[in-house]
Design a protein around this motif. Structure first.
Motif, short mmCIF file in Angstrom:
data_model
loop_
_atom_site.label_atom_id
_atom_site.label_comp_id
_atom_site.label_asym_id
_atom_site.label_seq_id
_atom_site.Cartn_x
_atom_site.Cartn_y
_atom_site.Cartn_z
N GLY A 83 55.60 30.24 16.25
CA GLY A 83 57.02 31.68 16.89
C GLY A 83 58.20 31.33 16.28
O GLY A 83 58.84 32.52 16.66
N PHE A 84 58.68 29.98 15.79
CA PHE A 84 59.94 29.42 15.27
C PHE A 84 59.97 30.14 13.76
O PHE A 84 59.35 29.80 12.44
CB PHE A 84 60.10 28.34 15.52
CG PHE A 84 59.87 27.84 16.64
CD1 PHE A 84 61.39 27.63 17.29
CD2 PHE A 84 59.05 27.63 17.60
CE1 PHE A 84 61.25 27.48 18.46
CE2 PHE A 84 59.13 26.69 18.70
CZ PHE A 84 60.44 27.31 19.54
N ARG A 85 60.78 31.31 12.91
CA ARG A 85 60.27 31.84 11.85
C ARG A 85 61.83 31.54 11.23
O ARG A 85 61.61 31.18 9.99
CB ARG A 85 60.18 33.12 11.92
CG ARG A 85 58.75 33.25 12.54
CD ARG A 85 58.56 35.30 13.10
NE ARG A 85 57.56 35.47 13.39
CZ ARG A 85 55.78 34.74 12.45
NH1 ARG A 85 56.83 35.64 10.93
NH2 ARG A 85 54.97 35.27 13.16
N LYS A 86 62.42 31.24 11.99
CA LYS A 86 63.83 30.74 10.86
C LYS A 86 63.51 29.74 10.34
O LYS A 86 64.14 28.04 10.98
CB LYS A 86 64.66 31.34 11.88
CG LYS A 86 65.84 32.66 11.33
CD LYS A 86 66.92 33.19 11.53
CE LYS A 86 67.88 32.51 10.18
NZ LYS A 86 69.41 32.52 10.60
N ILE A 87 63.16 29.23 8.91
CA ILE A 87 63.38 28.63 8.72
C ILE A 87 63.90 28.59 7.35
O ILE A 87 63.07 28.45 6.15
CB ILE A 87 61.35 27.97 8.23
CG1 ILE A 87 60.64 27.74 9.24
CG2 ILE A 87 61.14 26.91 7.74
CD1 ILE A 87 59.50 27.75 8.92
N TYR B 31 69.18 27.97 12.37
CA TYR B 31 67.90 27.70 11.59
C TYR B 31 67.38 27.20 12.76
O TYR B 31 68.38 26.63 13.91
CB TYR B 31 67.66 27.18 10.79
CG TYR B 31 68.39 28.17 9.48
CD1 TYR B 31 67.42 28.97 8.84
CD2 TYR B 31 68.88 27.75 9.61
CE1 TYR B 31 67.36 29.34 7.64
CE2 TYR B 31 69.40 28.11 7.76
CZ TYR B 31 68.59 29.63 6.65
OH TYR B 31 69.16 30.12 5.54
N ASP B 32 66.05 27.53 13.29
CA ASP B 32 64.97 26.52 13.84
C ASP B 32 64.79 25.41 13.28
O ASP B 32 64.36 24.56 14.01
CB ASP B 32 63.67 27.21 14.12
CG ASP B 32 64.01 28.76 15.29
OD1 ASP B 32 64.83 28.47 15.84
OD2 ASP B 32 63.15 29.98 14.65
N SER C 271 51.27 30.86 2.60
CA SER C 271 51.43 30.77 4.53
C SER C 271 52.46 31.20 4.43
O SER C 271 53.21 32.07 5.65
CB SER C 271 52.81 29.55 4.91
OG SER C 271 53.60 28.81 4.38
N LYS C 272 52.44 32.01 2.90
CA LYS C 272 54.45 32.82 2.80
C LYS C 272 56.00 32.08 3.22
O LYS C 272 56.62 32.99 4.15
CB LYS C 272 53.83 34.04 3.38
CG LYS C 272 52.83 34.56 2.71
CD LYS C 272 52.45 36.21 3.21
CE LYS C 272 51.45 36.67 2.43
NZ LYS C 272 49.79 36.12 2.86
N ILE C 273 55.65 31.11 3.48
CA ILE C 273 56.84 30.44 4.04
C ILE C 273 57.41 30.34 3.16
O ILE C 273 57.03 29.22 2.02
CB ILE C 273 56.75 28.99 4.55
CG1 ILE C 273 56.09 29.44 5.99
CG2 ILE C 273 58.74 28.82 5.43
CD1 ILE C 273 56.03 28.67 7.10
N LYS D 128 55.55 28.21 12.46
CA LYS D 128 55.49 29.36 11.99
C LYS D 128 54.93 29.99 12.83
O LYS D 128 55.30 30.98 13.78
CB LYS D 128 55.80 29.54 10.80
CG LYS D 128 55.46 31.30 10.59
CD LYS D 128 54.90 31.42 9.26
CE LYS D 128 54.76 33.40 8.42
NZ LYS D 128 53.97 33.35 7.68
N TRP D 129 54.18 29.12 12.93
CA TRP D 129 52.58 29.59 13.72
C TRP D 129 53.48 29.70 15.59
O TRP D 129 52.80 29.88 16.05
CB TRP D 129 51.86 28.24 14.34
CG TRP D 129 51.01 28.68 13.07
CD1 TRP D 129 50.43 29.40 12.02
CD2 TRP D 129 49.21 27.78 12.87
NE1 TRP D 129 49.43 29.32 11.74
CE2 TRP D 129 48.77 28.52 12.42
CE3 TRP D 129 48.86 26.60 13.29
CZ2 TRP D 129 47.47 27.72 11.63
CZ3 TRP D 129 47.56 26.57 13.63
CH2 TRP D 129 46.66 26.82 12.09
#
Ligand code: UDP
Ligand code: MG
Length: 313
Positions: free
Chosen positions: A186-190, A114-115, A146-148, A183-184
């Motif tokens: 570019g780190f998407r694996k949360i 994960y990031d 945020s769709k997170i 996420k902005w």
């Protein structure tokens, strides 16, 4: 270094010795190389003295002191700048977050690649009405916008990849939205992990009711800036045109009514005023768009895409 533990604090003198001892115990049990970064956000009690004493006993403890209170976001940001560990953990200083969770968070981050991994205080020990219910609503809105898929954006206990913390800037009161900032960038694996939450043992909470008002205002800012920060004209120009065009239609209609059908009491009609206001507001929105473009054109980061160079350039 395996771990940097970043801890922002404001007037937490009673908690610090206990917290440090507990973290040290966990670090030794797992044989980690580590640093504890205490960021004293302008405390007016003996917190800084306590940090100096703790450092004298354990050189892995480091301190950064702000001259005045700049807020939790600024404190986290400084901690992120200074952190040297491969994995960076953030936690609150009030012992509501348990250091026993650190190995689990680190393991999940590294093994599942994960990031960042965010804590989730599934069972909270805070006041139900002033905190727990508003917080549920707040998280729901943040999640939808945020769709997170996180249940607890504002959890103090989180683990990050070092590269991530060096790529984001936490400012204002954006500590509530670090996952969105990530996420902005570019780190998407949360990821998310349920963590133990504990009642506050010493001291008092540092955020009052204002947290929700400010939290929602910041949420709007963050989504506006995220979407239109680099192209403000696309927002203001569109709405300016729609409103202006609406005003023009109203005036065309009133003009036809006046000259073709000889209705002379135009200024007594509410529509007349709606028409004028629409033209004025439409023009203003348009101008706001132009000014926004001039400002974003001058921003230093207007072309930074945070590319990872593989060629060494
Ligand atoms: N904090 C800080 N600066 C501030 C406010 C708070 O560094 O301006 C720290 C505080 O000392 C604690 C953490 O942020 O370590 C979380 O604050 P608190 O426990 O008051 O928040 P709550 O748990 O009530 O949400
Ligand atoms: Mg707390």
């Amino acid at each position: 270094m395996d771990l940097s533990i970043v801890i922002p604090l404001l007037n937490e003198e009673e908690s610090l010795p206990e917290l440090s001892a507990w973290i040290e115990k966990v670090m030794q049990a797992n044989h980690y190389t580590y640093e504890i970064l205490y960021i004293d956000d302008g405390s007016t009690d003996r917190s800084w003295k306590v940090i100096e004493q703790l450092r004298a006993d354990n050189p892995n403890i480091k301190g950064i002191k702000f001259r005045r209170n700049y807020g939790k976001s600024a404190a986290l940001n400084e901690g992120f700048r200074a952190a040297q560990g491969d994995v960076v953990i953030t936690m609150d200083a009030d012992m509501q977050d348990s250091p026993d969770e650190i190995p689990g968070l680190r393991k999940m981050l590294l093994e599942e690649d994960y990031d960042m991994v965010s804590g989730w205080k599934k069972k909270r020990y805070d006041n139900t009405f002033t905190k727990n219910i508003p917080s549920k609503l707040f998280n729901l809105v943040a999640r939808k916008m945020s769709k997170i898929k996180l249940h607890d954006f504002n959890c103090g206990l989180k683990a990050y990849n070092n590269k991530l913390v060096k790529s984001i800037e936490v400012y204002g009161e954006m500590h509530r939205y670090v996952p969105v900032l990530a996420k902005w960038a570019g780190f998407r694996k949360i990821g998310e992990k349920v963590v133990e939450h504990r009642p506050r043992k010493y001291g008092v909470t540092k955020f009052g009711w204002s947290r929700f008002v400010n939290g929602f205002l910041d949420l709007m800012t963050i989504f506006f800036v995220g979407k239109f920060g680099k192209r403000p004209m696309h927002f203001f120009g569109l709405w300016g045109s729609i409103v202006f065009f609406g005003g023009l239609c109203i005036w065309a209609y009133l003009g036809v009514a006046k000259f073709a059908f000889q209705k002379y009491n135009m200024t007594e009609r509410p529509l007349f005023y709606v028409g004028i206001i629409s033209l004025v507001i439409g023009t203003q929105l348009f101008l706001a768009g132009f000014i926004g473009e001039l400002i974003s054109r001058n921003a230093v980061e207007r072309n930074s895409y945070l590319i990872e160079s593989k060629t060494g350039l």
